[in-house]
Design a protein around this motif. Structure first.
Motif, PDB file in Angstrom:
ATOM      1  N   ASP A   1       0.799  -1.233   0.000  1.00  0.00           N
ATOM      2  CA  ASP A   1       0.000   0.000   0.000  1.00  0.00           C
ATOM      3  C   ASP A   1       0.827   1.276   0.000  1.00  0.00           C
TER       4      ASP A   1
ATOM      5  N   ASP B   1      -4.923  -9.044  -4.607  1.00  0.00           N
ATOM      6  CA  ASP B   1      -4.313  -7.874  -5.228  1.00  0.00           C
ATOM      7  C   ASP B   1      -3.699  -8.323  -6.553  1.00  0.00           C
TER       8      ASP B   1
ATOM      9  N   ASP C   1      -5.939  -6.870  -1.273  1.00  0.00           N
ATOM     10  CA  ASP C   1      -6.218  -5.447  -1.167  1.00  0.00           C
ATOM     11  C   ASP C   1      -6.862  -5.167   0.193  1.00  0.00           C
TER      12      ASP C   1
END
Length: 236
Positions: A70, A107, A101
């Motif tokens: 992130d 992700d 995510d």
């Protein structure tokens, strides 16, 4: 069952690797910093281990604790790609990674960037699956990704004791040929010898141990005799 089960052991250095192979490990997962549940080892560590043993090595691609990428270095995907590129240059050809995510879905942006860098290498989606919002949906979304051949999972974030029903259910899904269950299920995360008979009976053919190979705990090395206990239990 006659089919030999795969035994994968966590190794932090060449001493661990030699002991694990001597005890009967089929494959090693290479990591550093188990206080963060296993991060990417330095290239130099990989090179020393590769020179010390001749069994397959799967190298962790994970730079910080947790499963969410992130931000910029050291957490960002660019840093993961750089790490993968360096390890590939050193000769690594099998890997372990998996990212979610913020909502607990896979992700795919980060995962697909790594796959592109690995250029066909085999890889394991690790215990991020145990933290996913929907395990079945994750498997179906990842099913056709190049190189993915294994899920390392305890069935639960709390470990195999809690996740055993999930592991048995997923093994049954694999036996039935359900979509998304074509990859090998590797049980690991608080795995105990007592779990092996029921998992083997369900068709699970791969097992992953870390602390169980270290009688002195993570402050001590892998011991060949400890690994051999697992090898004999799986072969018996």
């Amino acid at each position: 069952m006659s089919k030999r089960a795969v035994l994968e052991v966590i190794a932090l250095d060449a001493e661990d690797a030699v002991a694990a192979q001597g005890g009967g490990a089929d494959r090693l997962e290479l990591v550093t910093d188990m206080a963060a549940d296993g991060l990417t080892p330095p290239r130099e560590t990989f090179a020393k281990i590769r020179a010390a043993v001749d069994i397959p090595l799967r190298v962790m691609l994970r730079l910080t604790d947790g499963f969410v990428v992130d931000g910029p270095a050291p957490r960002g995907a660019d840093s993961l790609v750089d790490a993968a590129r360096g390890l590939r240059a050193e000769g690594a050809d099998e890997f372990v990674f998996g990212f979610l995510d913020a909502d607990g879905s896979p992700d795919l942006v980060t995962v697909e960037r790594l796959i592109a860098e690995l250029d066909g290498c085999s890889w394991t989606f690790h215990r991020a699956i145990d933290h996913a919002a929907d395990r079945d949906a994750l498997r179906k979304r990842l099913a056709d990704l190049p190189g993915l051949d294994t899920y390392l999972t305890a069935g639960s974030p709390a470990g195999v004791d809690s996740g055993l029903p999930t592991l048995l259910s997923e093994a049954a899904d694999a036996e039935r040929g359900e979509a998304g269950y074509g990859q090998r299920l590797m049980a690991g995360g608080g795995l105990r010898l007592a779990h092996l008979p029921v998992l083997r009976a369900a068709g699970v053919t791969a097992f992953h141990i870390g602390g169980a190979a270290r009688p002195a705990g993570w402050s001590g090395p892998v011991e060949a005799d400890a690994v051999r206990v697992w090898r004999e239990a799986l072969d018996g």
